[in-house]
Design an enzyme around this catalytic site. Structure first.
Site, mmCIF file in Angstrom:
data_model
loop_
_atom_site.group_PDB
_atom_site.id
_atom_site.type_symbol
_atom_site.label_atom_id
_atom_site.label_comp_id
_atom_site.label_asym_id
_atom_site.label_seq_id
_atom_site.Cartn_x
_atom_site.Cartn_y
_atom_site.Cartn_z
ATOM 1 N N GLU A 195 0.781 -1.232 0.000
ATOM 2 C CA GLU A 195 0.000 0.000 0.000
ATOM 3 C C GLU A 195 0.818 1.291 0.000
ATOM 4 O O GLU A 195 0.696 2.118 0.917
ATOM 5 C CB GLU A 195 -0.989 -0.014 1.169
ATOM 6 C CG GLU A 195 -2.011 -1.116 1.007
ATOM 7 C CD GLU A 195 -3.095 -1.097 2.075
ATOM 8 O OE1 GLU A 195 -2.937 -0.396 3.085
ATOM 9 O OE2 GLU A 195 -4.114 -1.791 1.877
ATOM 10 N N GLU A 315 -5.683 -7.556 -1.703
ATOM 11 C CA GLU A 315 -6.512 -7.412 -0.503
ATOM 12 C C GLU A 315 -7.876 -6.865 -0.896
ATOM 13 O O GLU A 315 -7.978 -5.937 -1.694
ATOM 14 C CB GLU A 315 -5.882 -6.437 0.500
ATOM 15 C CG GLU A 315 -4.620 -6.921 1.173
ATOM 16 C CD GLU A 315 -4.129 -5.931 2.231
ATOM 17 O OE1 GLU A 315 -4.965 -5.112 2.713
ATOM 18 O OE2 GLU A 315 -2.933 -5.956 2.565
#
Length: 503
Positions: A195, A315
């Site tokens: 991320e 995810e």
């Protein structure tokens, strides 16, 4: 986006068969796919035989936290956990970690050894536990993706480096893991950094913040020591003023693709969440959820639909507490393409998460770490996919006589400069039972002497060398492989015959 809250909260039978109709034969063919290392072709991931595969997996976190090990082992044996994942139809594990686990002496906490649970993890450091998890997952036909989730256990970072963990450490640790699992094709790839988000940019050209350039540096470093791995590159948060989920914005790839030295190794990865993580403007659009395919196309789906590269949704998750989230998940699963129709020509995915202690999504397991949330798991049924064969093949050397425990070894000279040389040896389990240890023997006809060896220990008497597995690679599932390498001098020896003995 807003993921630090979730991470802070985190700290505190056979594969499921899919209902098939007209596409039965195609999916049955895919059920045998997955052997060996994988590579890409257009938007697909292919196995070593060129058959398309689908990653349909689960995130199991904890190595990135101060526990330095996957969570839940305070409640259950790790093997029973992996067996349950497999029985539910997940074929891949994404395992987040922090660079802390590569520090000397890092040990796991919170493992219950009572009643014989986790018995073979006692006295192991964090990397040793990771080795056992990888070995057992591979034995059961699961693949593993390692996810560099955090620079340290304290929390996520927007950039791939921090003052305490510089880029040099990040790359050195990625290379160490790539080398550690070289020759073990259970580990199919590394997710370089979890991320990236503002101020991380894509294509801006600033080496301090351009994630695309950093991914190239790190990806090529990994491939320099293990060219068989997939390199999984997440997006950023903002591109050209358009923001989205942390790591979920791959809009910049169209103009600035990642360039790797080894072709066929690049997979792009996005993350996508629902309102239990954070609000986004598209959830309140009057056309929701019909608007969502267009949103996904814009941020990351176009890479698949335009045959640019495979896309892995590394995810996605939700508590399912709200109707909006329920409709979001149903729409997303449909967008990812049902396996019964498309097989491996699909988006890849790993759901967040197996763990119930993810504060803003919950998990596939309920809080007792035993009971399955059948409603949540049920949403994923149509996109699950078969598990994979347990081995990467190999050949050469003696086969150990064909007994239940047997192995072969192949010896390859990787470089020879006259004054010395380097070589790699691959050990393959050719039997029907898992190996607990192995040794490889060969005899040089000249004056060669081993000068250094990695991933094995050795003794040498005259020209005869005997190499024995290291602690982390002695366990080898049927059909799977382990490897070690060494340097020796002088060069010009050629490749001798090798024998492998399994125990």
């Amino acid at each position: 986006m807003f993921r630090n809250l979730r991470r802070a909260l985190c700290v505190a039978v056979a594969a499921l068969l899919l209902p098939l109709a007209a596409g039965a034969q195609a999916v049955e063919a895919e059920a045998a796919a997955g052997a060996g290392y994988w590579h890409t072709s257009g938007r697909q991931i292919l196995d070593s035989a060129g058959q398309p595969v689908r990653i349909a997996g689960i995130n199991w976190f904890g190595f990135e936290t101060a526990d330095n090990v996957v969570h839940g082992l305070w409640s259950r044996d790790y093997k029973s956990m992996i067996d349950q994942m497999k029985s539910l139809g997940y074929n891949t594990l994404r395992i987040p970690y922090s660079d802390d686990i590569l520090k000397s002496g890092t040990a796991p906490t919170g493992i219950d050894f009572s009643g014989g649970k986790n018995a073979d993890l006692q006295e192991l450091g964090s990397l040793g536990v990771l080795d056992r998890i990888v070995a057992y997952a591979g034995q059961g036909g699961l693949k593993v993706i390692l996810d560099r989730h955090r620079p340290d256990a304290a929390g996520q970072s927007a950039l791939w480096y921090t003052p305490a963990v510089p880029e040099s450490t990040w790359i050195a640790n990625l290379k160490a893991l790539a080398a550690r699992y070289r020759g073990q094709d259970t580990v199919i790839g590394i997710d370089l950094h979890n991320e990236p988000h503002d101020p991380a940019c894509w294509g801006c050209g600033d080496t301090a913040t351009d994630w695309r350039l950093a991914a190239e540096r790190a990806g090529n470093a990994v491939l320099s020591v293990n060219p068989d791995l997939l390199i999984l590159v997440e997006g950023v948060q903002t591109f050209n003023g358009v923001s989205g989920w942390w790591g979920g914005n791959l809009m910049g790839v169209a103009q600035y693709p990642v360039r790797l030295d080894v072709p066929g190794r690049l997979v792009y990865s996005a993350h996508d969440y629902a309102t239990s993580v954070a609000q986004q403007s598209w959830f309140s659009d009057p056309s929701f959820p019909a608007n969502m395919p267009g949103i996904w196309d814009r941020y990351w789906g176009y890479l698949f639909k335009q045959n640019i590269a495979p896309v892995w949704l590394g995810e996605f998750g939700t508590t399912l507490a709200s109707t909006v989230d329920q409709r979001w998940l149903a729409a997303l699963v449909d967008y990812l393409r049902p396996t019964s129709t498309y097989g491996g020509d699909s988006f890849h995915w790993t759901f967040w998460s197996w763990n119930p202690n993810s504060g803003d999504t919950g998990g596939i397991l309920k809080d007792d770490w035993q009971t399955v949330d059948t409603v949540k798991d049920g949403y994923l049924t149509s996109i699950k996919a078969p598990g994979f064969p347990t081995g990467g093949g190999g050949g050469g050397g003696d086969d150990g006589g064909g007994s239940a425990a047997s192995c072969s070894a192949t010896y390859t000279i990787s470089s020879d400069w006259g004054g010395g040389f380097n070589a790699d040896v691959k050990v393959t389990n050719t039997g029907t039972a898992a190996l607990s240890s192995w040794k490889v023997t060969w005899t040089w006809s000249g004056a060669q002497q081993v000068t250094t060896m990695w991933n094995a220990s050795y003794t040498q008497s005259g020209g005869t060398v005997t190499a024995v597995n290291a602690a982390h690679n002695g366990t080898v599932a049927p059909g799977a492989s382990a490897s070690f390498g060494f340097g020796a001098a002088p060069g010009g020896a050629g490749a001798p015959a090798v024998s492998c003995t399994a125990t």
